[in-house]
Design an enzyme around this catalytic site. Structure first.
Site, short mmCIF file in Angstrom:
data_model
loop_
_atom_site.label_atom_id
_atom_site.label_comp_id
_atom_site.label_asym_id
_atom_site.label_seq_id
_atom_site.Cartn_x
_atom_site.Cartn_y
_atom_site.Cartn_z
CB SER A 166 -23.31 19.04 -10.34
OG SER A 166 -23.33 20.42 -10.58
CE1 TYR A 191 -28.50 18.95 -12.53
CE2 TYR A 191 -27.12 20.26 -11.06
CZ TYR A 191 -27.25 19.45 -12.18
OH TYR A 191 -26.15 19.14 -12.94
P1 NAD Z 1 -27.77 16.08 -21.57
O1 NAD Z 1 -29.12 16.68 -21.46
O2 NAD Z 1 -26.93 16.40 -22.76
O3 NAD Z 1 -27.85 14.50 -21.42
C1 NAD Z 1 -28.59 13.88 -20.40
C2 NAD Z 1 -29.09 12.55 -20.90
O4 NAD Z 1 -29.80 11.91 -19.82
C3 NAD Z 1 -30.08 12.68 -22.07
O5 NAD Z 1 -29.68 11.86 -23.15
C4 NAD Z 1 -31.40 12.22 -21.47
O6 NAD Z 1 -32.26 11.55 -22.40
C5 NAD Z 1 -30.92 11.25 -20.38
N1 NAD Z 1 -31.95 11.04 -19.39
C6 NAD Z 1 -32.75 11.95 -18.78
N2 NAD Z 1 -33.62 11.35 -17.96
C7 NAD Z 1 -33.37 10.01 -18.03
C8 NAD Z 1 -33.94 8.87 -17.42
N3 NAD Z 1 -34.99 8.99 -16.57
N4 NAD Z 1 -33.44 7.66 -17.70
C9 NAD Z 1 -32.40 7.52 -18.59
N5 NAD Z 1 -31.84 8.58 -19.21
C10 NAD Z 1 -32.32 9.81 -18.94
O7 NAD Z 1 -27.02 16.51 -20.22
P2 NAD Z 1 -25.48 16.60 -19.81
O8 NAD Z 1 -25.15 18.03 -19.69
O9 NAD Z 1 -24.64 15.72 -20.64
O10 NAD Z 1 -25.56 16.05 -18.32
C11 NAD Z 1 -25.19 14.74 -17.97
C12 NAD Z 1 -25.01 14.67 -16.46
O11 NAD Z 1 -23.98 15.58 -16.08
C13 NAD Z 1 -26.25 15.08 -15.67
O12 NAD Z 1 -26.38 14.27 -14.52
C14 NAD Z 1 -25.93 16.51 -15.28
O13 NAD Z 1 -26.60 16.90 -14.11
C15 NAD Z 1 -24.44 16.41 -15.05
N6 NAD Z 1 -23.75 17.68 -15.12
C16 NAD Z 1 -23.81 18.42 -16.23
C17 NAD Z 1 -23.13 19.64 -16.27
C18 NAD Z 1 -23.15 20.50 -17.48
O14 NAD Z 1 -22.72 21.65 -17.37
N7 NAD Z 1 -23.60 20.04 -18.63
C19 NAD Z 1 -22.41 20.07 -15.14
C20 NAD Z 1 -22.38 19.28 -14.01
C21 NAD Z 1 -23.05 18.07 -14.00
#
Ligand code: NAD
Length: 272
Positions: A154, A167
């Site tokens: 991130s 985080y």
């Molecule tokens: P999201 O909430 O849409 O999806 C996350 C998924 O991870 C969910 O389906 C959830 O069930 C799954 N998950 C959570 N805990 C778990 C576990 N213990 N085992 C297996 N699966 C698990 O989130 P997103 O926004 O798509 O984020 C995905 C990744 O991208 C994350 O690591 C997040 O930190 C990173 N990220 C997101 C953003 C953003 O702005 N959305 C920015 C930077 C980084």
């Protein structure tokens, strides 16, 4: 491929036919987009998520679109789950080439009030989970003398913001782990890289926008423009496919020389 006046013209499309992948957290958001992107370029994809129904739905969507995917339920913070998930996927597809560590979640609190169980949960899923999946996936890649490990960090793997200590610690840790893995497995043609997105339009972020709108008593659009995008050069949220397209590139042969890298896709968020 051909030659035009001495300039080599190569086909830049990515062909992942014959490759196999696991994408964690693939039931939603960025993971779902990456699973779809890899599958649409020919990879067989293990759609891993804690939520079995969500994983099954995404795997069915990929199959319906002509790709190949299986759902694999696992809690990536649990060694036994991860070992079984990797074994089941490798058994089904005959090995493993690509691992995308994407599962994640957020919790916001001042550090002096941060619930210890939430700290352990976030670090357990995002940092230990990335280690565990890598730990159990690498042997298959080493055997095949080819591999790609892609870790979704991130902007908060590079810089901090208040109230997101677990985080941010986990996302910084992922970068150190990525670099270490890159050094250890380069000799097997395995690369390891981290992608650092700014805010992406996913359920995780839409939840944060709604919470902040309530907390600050301002409309959601104002939360996005005035709070989330204040440091950004291009004032917009990213779309999940923008992250997926770069993950796809990292899986290609064109990116075989990119390893140990940390790549922001962040609308200029970390430029200042
Ligand atoms: P999201 O909430 O849409 O999806 C996350 C998924 O991870 C969910 O389906 C959830 O069930 C799954 N998950 C959570 N805990 C778990 C576990 N213990 N085992 C297996 N699966 C698990 O989130 P997103 O926004 O798509 O984020 C995905 C990744 O991208 C994350 O690591 C997040 O930190 C990173 N990220 C997101 C953003 C953003 O702005 N959305 C920015 C930077 C980084």
């Amino acid at each position: 491929m051909g030659n035009v006046g001495g300039v080599r013209v190569a086909d830049s499309s990515v062909d992942l036919r014959g490759r196999t992948a696991i994408v964690t957290g693939a039931a939603s958001g960025i993971g779902r987009a990456i699973a779809g992107m890899l599958a649409s370029h020919g990879a067989a994809v293990g759609v891993c998520d804690l939520h079995e129904v969500g994983a099954r739905t995404v795997a069915q969507e990929i199959e319906a679109a002509g790709g190949h995917a299986i759902p694999v339920r696992a809690d990536v913070s649990r060694p036994d789950d991860v070992e079984a998930m990797v074994a089941a996927t490798a058994r089904e597809f005959g090995g493993l080439d690509i691992l995308v560590n994407n599962a994640g979640l957020q919790f916001i609190s001042p550090v002096h009030e941060f619930p210890v169980d939430k700290w352990n949960l976030l670090v357990g899923v995002m940092l230990t989970g990335t280690f565990l999946c890598t730990r159990y996936a690498l042997p298959s890649m080493i055997t095949r003398r080819w591999g790609r490990v892609i870790n979704i960090s991130s902007i908060h793997g590079l810089v901090a913001s208040p109230f997101k200590s677990a985080y941010i610690a986990a996302k910084h840790g992922i970068i150190g782990l990525t670099r270490t893995v890159a050094l250890e497995v380069g000799e097997y043609n395995i690369t390891a890289n981290a992608i650092c997105p700014s805010y992406v339009r996913t359920p995780l972020v839409m939840g944060q926008i709604a919470e902040q709108s309530k907390a600050h008593g301002i409309p959601e659009a104002e939360v996005v423009q005035k709070i989330m995008l204040a440091p950004a050069a291009v004032k917009r949220l990213l779309e999940p496919d923008e992250i997926a397209a770069f993950a796809l590139y990292l899986c290609s042969e064109h990116a075989a020389g990119m390893t140990g890298g940390v790549y922001p896709i962040d609308v200029g968020w970390t430029a200042r």
